[in-house]
Design an enzyme around this catalytic site. Structure first.
Site, PDB file in Angstrom:
ATOM      1  CG  ASP A 116      72.420  53.484 -33.192  1.00  0.00           C
ATOM      2  OD1 ASP A 116      71.746  52.592 -32.780  1.00  0.00           O
ATOM      3  OD2 ASP A 116      72.545  54.440 -32.671  1.00  0.00           O
ATOM      4  CD  GLU A 150      67.025  53.465 -29.328  1.00  0.00           C
ATOM      5  OE1 GLU A 150      67.842  53.455 -28.204  1.00  0.00           O
ATOM      6  OE2 GLU A 150      67.395  53.878 -30.229  1.00  0.00           O
ATOM      7  CD  GLU A 151      68.775  56.111 -32.843  1.00  0.00           C
ATOM      8  OE1 GLU A 151      68.893  57.031 -31.851  1.00  0.00           O
ATOM      9  OE2 GLU A 151      69.429  55.325 -33.334  1.00  0.00           O
TER      10      GLU A 151
END
Length: 381
Positions: A116, A150-151
């Site tokens: 990820d 994004e995280e």
């Protein structure tokens, strides 16, 4: 279809892709560390320039810089671009690699951020390289957007993502697939709310009657909050953090709760937001303040998204892949594009497991086939 030729080109390059993945994983990129994110973005810019892309680094004073790259299409066609979304930030803090460096163990490659989603960047590089080396020209321009936040909810990249999506034919999101390699055609929307309670402090032994307990008020609010859940339609509520008070002999004047919310439809998103902001104190003398909202809209299944998946499934069959679809409770940047009505397909990254976990890994054998699939999508959609 060019699938077999692309897969044949990818198969002997598995070791090269693994070496490239080791390079990316070995550079730490926690979401809030600009001093690590910016050099990584610059390094990526050089890699995509070497593939023939027109690359821009997007300055971001509030976080890590973002990267944008364009790749040309067949000059005889005038088609809107395919938007490719990825991110290079990870949940892992600086120093994680000292204890868990990149390593290969049998069929798996381990490392923080490998699954990820740094392996997805390797797939994209391999796909673009394969098209270039085989002299295959995509029908559409390719617009690549790789972001740094994004995280943590994409606070600085959301507007960039949405602006890019409005001009795109479709969005391909390189997040990891579901178990079994299933692509993601639906995602829950994600929300976060903070409940702040203000009461009145008093000595707990001498004159407690003069106080108003913020903690007691919060305890009364939590069942009301939990009652907003509707698991039958996919709406979940989690009061994940509570704080309050100062010391045991003082009636607590303040308390706070942070709540995670997941919804499958915009109707539920609106219902939940309205209900949170209508919360009122139940204890005389206490007050309730609510902040927050749904920060990622749900990625709902749509006819356009379904058609995109069906076309992808047909392309996958040319590679010997039987692709399925599914949904997930987590959000991604694909939520933003789908909410704008743009056909969106997610889960095009690497099979593996352990996102945000200490056993994060990819399945090495899938590298060539997933790279070939992405190359075919860029070429044929």
């Amino acid at each position: 279809m060019h699938g077999p030729n692309l897969l044949n080109w990818m198969n002997p390059r598995r070791a090269t892709m693994l070496a490239d993945l080791a390079t990316l994983v070995s550079a730490e990129t926690p979401s809030r560390d600009k001093t690590l994110l910016d050099p990584f973005a610059t390094m990526l810019a050089g890699r995509f320039q070497a593939l023939g892309g027109k690359v821009d680094l997007i300055d971001n004073s509030a976080g890590g810089n973002h990267l944008e790259a364009w790749f040309a299409a067949d000059a005889q066609l005038d088609l809107p671009p395919a938007l490719i979304l990825a991110h290079f930030d990870t949940v892992w803090p600086r120093g994680t690699l000292a204890d868990r460096p990149f390593r290969i163990d049998g069929p798996r490659a381990y490392g923080p951020g490998s699954y990820d989603m740094k392996a997805s960047i390797i797939l994209l590089e391999a796909a673009l390289t394969g098209l270039r080396e085989l002299g295959l020209t995509p029908r559409r321009p390719i617009h690549v957007l790789i972001t740094s936040d994004e995280e943590i909810g994409s606070p600085t990249s959301r507007s960039l993502i949405e602006a890019s999506a409005r001009d795109a034919a479709h969005a391909l999101v390189l997040e990891p697939p579901l178990p079994g390699g299933l692509l993601k055609t639906a995602r829950k929307g994600v929300g976060g709310f903070t409940i702040e309670i203000e009461g009145k402090a008093a000595h707990a032994g001498i004159e407690p009657e003069k106080g108003v307990s913020a903690i007691n008020e919060l305890v009364l609010q939590i069942p009301r909050i939990n009652a907003l859940a509707n698991p039958a339609v996919g709406t979940t509520i989690n009061v994940g953090l509570i704080e309050g008070g100062t010391t045991p002999n003082v009636v607590p004047a303040r308390a706070m709760a942070r709540v995670d919310v997941r919804v499958t439809t915009m109707d539920e998103a609106r219902r939940i937001e309205d209900a949170f902001h209508e919360l009122q104190a139940l204890t005389p003398g206490a007050s309730v303040q609510v902040t927050g909202g749904i920060n990622r809209p749900p990625m709902e299944r749509t006819p356009a998204g379904r058609d995109l998946f069906e076309r992808t499934r047909q392309i996958g069959r040319s590679l010997g892949l039987e692709l399925g679809e599914g949904s997930t409770g987590g959000g991604s940047d694909g939520n933003f594009t789908a909410a704008l009505g743009v056909a969106t397909l997610d889960g095009l990254g690497m099979p593996g497991a352990g996102a945000h976990a200490i056993d994060e890994h990819i399945l090495i054998e899938s590298l060539p086939e997933r790279a070939a699939l992405l190359a075919c999508l860029l070429l044929e959609l």
